[in-house]
Motif scaffolding. Sequence first.
Motif, PDB file in Angstrom:
ATOM      1  N   ALA A  17       0.835  -1.206   0.000  1.00  0.00           N
ATOM      2  CA  ALA A  17       0.000   0.000   0.000  1.00  0.00           C
ATOM      3  C   ALA A  17       0.868   1.253   0.000  1.00  0.00           C
ATOM      4  O   ALA A  17       0.576   2.221  -0.715  1.00  0.00           O
ATOM      5  N   LYS A  18       1.953   1.259   0.790  1.00  0.00           N
ATOM      6  CA  LYS A  18       2.855   2.413   0.793  1.00  0.00           C
ATOM      7  C   LYS A  18       3.514   2.605  -0.564  1.00  0.00           C
ATOM      8  O   LYS A  18       3.753   3.734  -0.980  1.00  0.00           O
ATOM      9  N   ILE A  20       2.132   1.809  -3.444  1.00  0.00           N
ATOM     10  CA  ILE A  20       1.108   2.253  -4.397  1.00  0.00           C
ATOM     11  C   ILE A  20       0.787   3.729  -4.212  1.00  0.00           C
ATOM     12  O   ILE A  20       0.590   4.461  -5.185  1.00  0.00           O
ATOM     13  N   LEU A  21       0.750   4.184  -2.966  1.00  0.00           N
ATOM     14  CA  LEU A  21       0.392   5.578  -2.690  1.00  0.00           C
ATOM     15  C   LEU A  21       1.472   6.520  -3.216  1.00  0.00           C
ATOM     16  O   LEU A  21       2.664   6.259  -3.072  1.00  0.00           O
ATOM     17  N   GLN A  25       5.318   8.376   2.506  1.00  0.00           N
ATOM     18  CA  GLN A  25       4.507   8.288   3.710  1.00  0.00           C
ATOM     19  C   GLN A  25       5.422   8.403   4.926  1.00  0.00           C
ATOM     20  O   GLN A  25       6.529   7.880   4.932  1.00  0.00           O
ATOM     21  N   THR A  32       2.550   0.890   9.927  1.00  0.00           N
ATOM     22  CA  THR A  32       2.274   0.309   8.614  1.00  0.00           C
ATOM     23  C   THR A  32       1.697  -1.092   8.771  1.00  0.00           C
ATOM     24  O   THR A  32       0.745  -1.464   8.087  1.00  0.00           O
ATOM     25  N   VAL A  71      -4.631   0.124   1.336  1.00  0.00           N
ATOM     26  CA  VAL A  71      -4.276   1.416   0.745  1.00  0.00           C
ATOM     27  C   VAL A  71      -5.072   2.526   1.414  1.00  0.00           C
ATOM     28  O   VAL A  71      -4.524   3.576   1.787  1.00  0.00           O
ATOM     29  N   ALA A  75      -3.342   5.339   3.865  1.00  0.00           N
ATOM     30  CA  ALA A  75      -3.472   6.753   3.493  1.00  0.00           C
ATOM     31  C   ALA A  75      -4.055   7.565   4.647  1.00  0.00           C
ATOM     32  O   ALA A  75      -3.557   8.649   4.972  1.00  0.00           O
TER      33      ALA A  75
END
Length: 92
Positions: A17-18, A20-21, A25, A32, A71, A75
Amino acid sequence: MNWLWAIIVGLVLGLIAKAILPGKQQIPLWLTIICGMIGALLGNWVASVLGVHHTKGIDWIRHLLQLAGAVLVVAIGDRVWAGVRGRRGART
């Protein structure tokens, strides 16, 4: 043993997810993992609401929903973490 798998899945989903963002972050690794675990639970809940049942093979729909949940939670967690850390830095 279930907790160990939850931590491993949380770590993997959180790191994906980190990645993809967009942007960097600011949340630490432990947060996480927690966000990834919560995202996996959220994805499982959405899958059960949608009627996605366990399959004999790889359950791609459930895994994609878990990733989408991770995700979203990463976020949100990043925004909250940045807000809390920013306020603490302003007071000192």
